[in-house]
Scaffold this motif. Structure first.
Motif, PDB file in Angstrom:
ATOM      1  N   ARG A   1      41.040  29.318  36.292  1.00  0.00           N
ATOM      2  CA  ARG A   1      40.198  30.643  36.772  1.00  0.00           C
ATOM      3  C   ARG A   1      40.868  32.054  36.472  1.00  0.00           C
ATOM      4  O   ARG A   1      40.372  32.975  35.979  1.00  0.00           O
ATOM      5  CB  ARG A   1      39.978  30.416  38.561  1.00  0.00           C
ATOM      6  N   ALA A   2      42.275  31.729  36.464  1.00  0.00           N
ATOM      7  CA  ALA A   2      43.089  33.020  36.113  1.00  0.00           C
ATOM      8  C   ALA A   2      42.977  33.503  34.467  1.00  0.00           C
ATOM      9  O   ALA A   2      42.954  34.498  34.170  1.00  0.00           O
ATOM     10  CB  ALA A   2      44.616  32.806  36.537  1.00  0.00           C
ATOM     11  N   ALA A   3      43.056  32.469  33.899  1.00  0.00           N
ATOM     12  CA  ALA A   3      42.790  32.616  32.589  1.00  0.00           C
ATOM     13  C   ALA A   3      41.549  33.315  31.958  1.00  0.00           C
ATOM     14  O   ALA A   3      41.531  34.070  31.138  1.00  0.00           O
ATOM     15  CB  ALA A   3      43.056  31.208  31.577  1.00  0.00           C
ATOM     16  N   ILE A   4      40.406  32.765  32.637  1.00  0.00           N
ATOM     17  CA  ILE A   4      39.317  33.258  32.493  1.00  0.00           C
ATOM     18  C   ILE A   4      39.083  34.594  32.587  1.00  0.00           C
ATOM     19  O   ILE A   4      38.639  35.671  32.011  1.00  0.00           O
ATOM     20  CB  ILE A   4      37.994  32.679  33.126  1.00  0.00           C
ATOM     21  N   VAL A   5      39.612  35.189  33.930  1.00  0.00           N
ATOM     22  CA  VAL A   5      39.888  36.528  34.415  1.00  0.00           C
ATOM     23  C   VAL A   5      40.771  37.292  33.379  1.00  0.00           C
ATOM     24  O   VAL A   5      40.295  38.426  33.028  1.00  0.00           O
ATOM     25  CB  VAL A   5      40.247  36.584  35.784  1.00  0.00           C
TER      26      VAL A   5
ATOM     27  N   TYR B   1      33.449  40.927  38.380  1.00  0.00           N
ATOM     28  CA  TYR B   1      32.865  39.894  38.897  1.00  0.00           C
ATOM     29  C   TYR B   1      33.716  38.594  38.905  1.00  0.00           C
ATOM     30  O   TYR B   1      33.613  37.619  39.820  1.00  0.00           O
ATOM     31  CB  TYR B   1      31.447  39.511  38.198  1.00  0.00           C
ATOM     32  N   GLY B   2      34.302  38.317  37.891  1.00  0.00           N
ATOM     33  CA  GLY B   2      35.293  36.995  37.689  1.00  0.00           C
ATOM     34  C   GLY B   2      36.394  37.002  38.870  1.00  0.00           C
ATOM     35  O   GLY B   2      36.740  35.951  39.544  1.00  0.00           O
ATOM     36  N   VAL B   3      37.078  38.119  39.044  1.00  0.00           N
ATOM     37  CA  VAL B   3      37.919  38.625  40.146  1.00  0.00           C
ATOM     38  C   VAL B   3      37.261  37.995  41.472  1.00  0.00           C
ATOM     39  O   VAL B   3      37.835  37.259  42.254  1.00  0.00           O
ATOM     40  CB  VAL B   3      38.321  39.729  40.118  1.00  0.00           C
ATOM     41  N   TRP B   4      36.163  38.529  41.568  1.00  0.00           N
ATOM     42  CA  TRP B   4      35.571  38.466  42.950  1.00  0.00           C
ATOM     43  C   TRP B   4      35.107  36.860  43.173  1.00  0.00           C
ATOM     44  O   TRP B   4      35.383  35.992  44.078  1.00  0.00           O
ATOM     45  CB  TRP B   4      34.190  39.346  43.302  1.00  0.00           C
ATOM     46  N   SER B   5      34.423  36.129  41.859  1.00  0.00           N
ATOM     47  CA  SER B   5      33.834  34.808  42.121  1.00  0.00           C
ATOM     48  C   SER B   5      35.038  33.672  41.909  1.00  0.00           C
ATOM     49  O   SER B   5      34.799  32.858  42.600  1.00  0.00           O
ATOM     50  CB  SER B   5      32.708  34.861  41.173  1.00  0.00           C
ATOM     51  N   LEU B   6      35.677  33.965  41.140  1.00  0.00           N
ATOM     52  CA  LEU B   6      36.760  32.995  40.692  1.00  0.00           C
ATOM     53  C   LEU B   6      37.962  33.074  41.318  1.00  0.00           C
ATOM     54  O   LEU B   6      38.866  31.880  41.627  1.00  0.00           O
ATOM     55  CB  LEU B   6      37.116  33.009  39.129  1.00  0.00           C
TER      56      LEU B   6
ATOM     57  N   ALA C   1      33.138  48.222  26.862  1.00  0.00           N
ATOM     58  CA  ALA C   1      34.302  48.274  27.694  1.00  0.00           C
ATOM     59  C   ALA C   1      33.668  48.227  28.895  1.00  0.00           C
ATOM     60  O   ALA C   1      34.473  47.338  30.042  1.00  0.00           O
ATOM     61  CB  ALA C   1      35.258  49.306  27.698  1.00  0.00           C
ATOM     62  N   ALA C   2      32.661  48.961  29.717  1.00  0.00           N
ATOM     63  CA  ALA C   2      32.062  48.762  31.056  1.00  0.00           C
ATOM     64  C   ALA C   2      31.655  47.697  31.237  1.00  0.00           C
ATOM     65  O   ALA C   2      31.664  46.964  32.282  1.00  0.00           O
ATOM     66  CB  ALA C   2      31.137  49.989  31.058  1.00  0.00           C
ATOM     67  N   LEU C   3      30.890  46.804  30.268  1.00  0.00           N
ATOM     68  CA  LEU C   3      30.250  45.647  30.141  1.00  0.00           C
ATOM     69  C   LEU C   3      31.334  44.481  30.540  1.00  0.00           C
ATOM     70  O   LEU C   3      31.437  43.785  31.649  1.00  0.00           O
ATOM     71  CB  LEU C   3      29.534  45.066  29.259  1.00  0.00           C
ATOM     72  N   ALA C   4      32.463  44.702  29.780  1.00  0.00           N
ATOM     73  CA  ALA C   4      33.435  43.782  30.044  1.00  0.00           C
ATOM     74  C   ALA C   4      34.278  43.836  31.457  1.00  0.00           C
ATOM     75  O   ALA C   4      34.629  42.958  32.070  1.00  0.00           O
ATOM     76  CB  ALA C   4      34.447  43.677  28.604  1.00  0.00           C
TER      77      ALA C   4
END
Length: 61
Positions: A13-17, A45-50, A36-39
């Motif tokens: 999960r940390a690697a994905i973020v 979203y990754g920080v929140w969900s993962l 950059a805004a999209l990424a």
């Protein structure tokens, strides 16, 4: 194995973020503010969900 087993280890999960955050920096550095805004949104979203709201799946027999 279900889909949630892939995300069980914290390092995955940390690697994905981290990859999403690196993508944000890369796009921002190259002057692509839209990408950059999209990424950045994907990173947030990754920080929140993962990382924050993630709860491992508990299979009940």
């Amino acid at each position: 194995m279900n889909g949630n087993d892939f995300f069980r280890p914290l390092w995955v999960r940390a690697a994905i973020v981290a990859i999403c955050a690196a993508w944000t920096v890369f796009e921002w550095h190259n002057g692509e503010s839209g990408w950059a805004a999209l990424a950045g949104a994907a990173t947030l979203y990754g920080v929140w969900s993962l990382l924050i709201a993630y709860r491992p799946h508990d299979p009940s027999p």
